[in-house]
Design a protein around this motif. Structure first.
Motif, mmCIF file in Angstrom:
data_model
loop_
_atom_site.group_PDB
_atom_site.id
_atom_site.type_symbol
_atom_site.label_atom_id
_atom_site.label_comp_id
_atom_site.label_asym_id
_atom_site.label_seq_id
_atom_site.Cartn_x
_atom_site.Cartn_y
_atom_site.Cartn_z
ATOM 1 N N PHE A 1 -4.483 -5.783 6.589
ATOM 2 C CA PHE A 1 -5.231 -6.156 5.383
ATOM 3 C C PHE A 1 -4.597 -7.354 4.668
ATOM 4 N N LYS B 1 -10.252 -7.085 6.072
ATOM 5 C CA LYS B 1 -10.158 -6.262 4.864
ATOM 6 C C LYS B 1 -9.374 -7.061 3.823
ATOM 7 N N ARG C 1 -11.276 -3.152 -2.919
ATOM 8 C CA ARG C 1 -11.212 -3.771 -1.595
ATOM 9 C C ARG C 1 -12.590 -4.376 -1.270
ATOM 10 N N HIS D 1 -6.388 -1.360 -7.400
ATOM 11 C CA HIS D 1 -7.044 -2.330 -6.513
ATOM 12 C C HIS D 1 -8.510 -2.007 -6.271
ATOM 13 N N SER E 1 -3.718 -9.134 1.029
ATOM 14 C CA SER E 1 -3.477 -8.792 -0.380
ATOM 15 C C SER E 1 -3.664 -10.050 -1.215
ATOM 16 N N THR F 1 -12.119 0.790 -1.252
ATOM 17 C CA THR F 1 -10.685 1.095 -1.323
ATOM 18 C C THR F 1 -10.029 0.704 -0.003
ATOM 19 N N ILE F 2 -8.733 0.621 -0.055
ATOM 20 C CA ILE F 2 -7.972 0.200 1.128
ATOM 21 C C ILE F 2 -8.195 1.174 2.295
ATOM 22 N N THR G 1 -14.779 -6.538 2.109
ATOM 23 C CA THR G 1 -14.735 -6.883 3.532
ATOM 24 C C THR G 1 -15.436 -8.230 3.711
ATOM 25 N N VAL H 1 -7.860 -6.938 0.021
ATOM 26 C CA VAL H 1 -7.560 -6.054 -1.107
ATOM 27 C C VAL H 1 -7.196 -6.920 -2.320
ATOM 28 N N SER I 1 0.829 -1.219 0.000
ATOM 29 C CA SER I 1 0.000 0.000 0.000
ATOM 30 C C SER I 1 0.861 1.265 0.000
ATOM 31 N N TRP J 1 -5.671 -7.012 -5.897
ATOM 32 C CA TRP J 1 -4.753 -6.163 -6.674
ATOM 33 C C TRP J 1 -4.837 -6.558 -8.140
ATOM 34 N N PHE K 1 -3.807 3.433 -5.332
ATOM 35 C CA PHE K 1 -5.145 3.174 -5.868
ATOM 36 C C PHE K 1 -5.199 3.370 -7.382
#
Ligand code: HEM
Length: 422
Positions: A62, A329, A310, A308, A64, A91-92, A312, A331, A28, A333, A407
């Motif tokens: 988070f 979370k 994101r 990316h 990835s 988003t992250i 949940t 993410v 990130s 990519w 982002f």
């Protein structure tokens, strides 16, 4: 960040991703975008920890997800992996941390997402886009014919931003003389790298309210007039979107403005990056302009304008052998998945003949897949075709400047010199 744990993002300079324990890798870090160091970070992650957990970062802990199949698996299970702003959004950076929460349908789950998507999608169907093809070609030609020959100029400002803004103005039927407001608002809306900085967020908030105010007026005018094909009129006359609360109105306007703006713009700059890096591929296009459509798709794969999305986790689950817990979370990519060698051999290479370029994930996958994909592809293919018609050669005058963001894969400036034979 706790004192006991440091990530690679806390080093004063960017470290070699292979020189540190993998659990410290922090993708990130916005600096990784400046010279695309993220490529090597993701290369290691895809290989050694394709579903990777970082326990502490500027954005909190988070996961990835970096391999193609795993990204698809996440997007394919929206009932487990939520997009909703209520859980933090797409988003992250957690949406709850922001003053302005952009409650747009990209950041909603079904059924509310589906209702609003259904409202907007008819305006972006292939038949509607076909109608835009000719005006788009005319505008592209105008922009290219106004460029100076043999004198350095900024491709981002004079081509990418200009063409994208024109495309979006038509889609929204936005007042032509004020169209330059669109990229300004878009830049602020998409700037998640300012994090939770209170001063910058207050400024962002002010600008978002300014944008909402402008669009509320337009919306009112379109509502009072008979329905037309532009997106604002379509929304104003729909059941699902004509009476949105303020946060949802603001969010959806931001979605249309950012969705179409940064993304298409950076693909147009990405095109020039690719033809400067792989001039032999431009030569192939010059020999056969029928390759323009596939080349446009390949540019979008390599550029991956949105790095990316994101999600949940709404329940405990498993992904790539890792246990994901409810509330985590996750993410995904796209820029890592689009270079997964298992799907795209020699993945960092621009290949105008690449047979499966269309499988890229730059437009996402599943129920949220980009609604503007065809429009963006048409705009890019038209740009390539019109450049070829003019025998254009576009070469760097100085190295391109990228923006630091985790982002957006974005360019700030790209000074080039252009020659043309026609
Ligand atoms: C190269 C250009 C573009 C790229 C790379 C891009 C990328 C994306 C991505 C990654 C998503 C989320 C997909 C997911 O979560 O699975 C998305 C959604 C979306 N995009 Fe685009 N986009 C582009 C152009 C456009 C344009 C021109 C528009 C038109 C205004 C647009 C409108 C939207 C909308 C409305 C959504 C939300 C769809 C939903 O949630 O159901 N995009 N786009």
């Amino acid at each position: 960040m706790s004192a006991a744990f440091t990530t690679t993002a806390s080093e004063p300079t960017i470290v070699d991703p292979y020189s540190v324990p993998i659990e410290r890798l922090d993708v990130s870090d916005p600096r990784l975008a400046l010279d695309q160091t993220w490529k090597r970070y993701f290369e290691r992650m895809r290989e050694e920890a394709p579903v990777h957990y970082l326990k502490d970062s500027k954005f909190g802990p988070f996961w990835s997800v970096t391999r193609y199949d795993d990204v698809v698996a996440v997007e394919d299970q929206p009932q487990i992996y939520s997009s909703s702003w209520e859980h933090g959004g797409i988003t992250i950076l957690d949406m709850q941390d922001l003053g302005v929460q952009l409650r747009m349908f990209i950041a909603m789950d079904d059924p509310e997402h589906a209702e609003q998507r259904k409202t907007v999608s008819p305006a972006l169907l292939p038949g509607e886009i076909k109608k835009m093809a000719e005006p788009m070609r005319v505008r592209t030609a105008e922009v290219l014919d106004a460029l100076p020959v043999g004198v350095p100029f900024d491709w981002v400002e004079h081509v990418s931003v200009e063409l994208t803004t024109r495309m979006l103005s038509i889609l929204l039927d936005f007042p032509w003389d004020e169209r330059h407001k669109l990229p300004y608002w878009s830049d602020w809306a998409a700037n998640i790298d300012i994090g939770t900085d209170p001063v910058l967020n207050a400024e962002r908030e002010r600008i978002m309210h300014e944008m909402a105010g402008y669009f509320l007026k337009l919306f009112g005018e379109r509502k009072a007039a008979p329905p037309k094909g532009d997106l604002i009129s379509v929304m104003a006359h729909s059941e699902a979107m004509s009476n949105l609360d303020y946060q949802r109105f603001l969010g959806n306007i931001a979605l249309l403005v950012v969705g179409g703006n940064d993304t298409t713009r950076n693909s147009m700059s990405g095109l020039v990056y690719q033809i400067n890096t792989f001039p032999e591929e431009w030569a192939k296009l010059k020999a056969n302009s029928a390759l323009a459509a596939n080349a446009a798709v390949e540019v979008v794969r390599l550029q991956t304008p949105i790095a990316h999305m994101r999600r949940t986790a709404l329940a405990d689950t498993e992904l790539g052998g890792q246990k994901i817990r409810k509330g985590d979370k996750v993410v995904i990519w796209y820029n890592a998945a689009n270079r997964d060698e298992a799907v795209f051999p020699d993945g960092d290479r621009f290949d105008v003949n690449r047979e499966n370029a269309r499988r890229h994930l730059s437009f996402g996958y599943g129920i949220h897949r980009c609604l503007g994909a065809r429009l963006a592809e048409l705009q890019l293919a038209t740009l390539i075709e019109e450049m070829l018609k003019r025998g254009m050669e576009v070469k760097y005058a100085s190295p391109p400047e990228r923006l630091s963001s985790c982002f957006l894969n974005a360019y700030g400036r790209m000074m080039v010199t252009m020659t043309r034979s026609v």
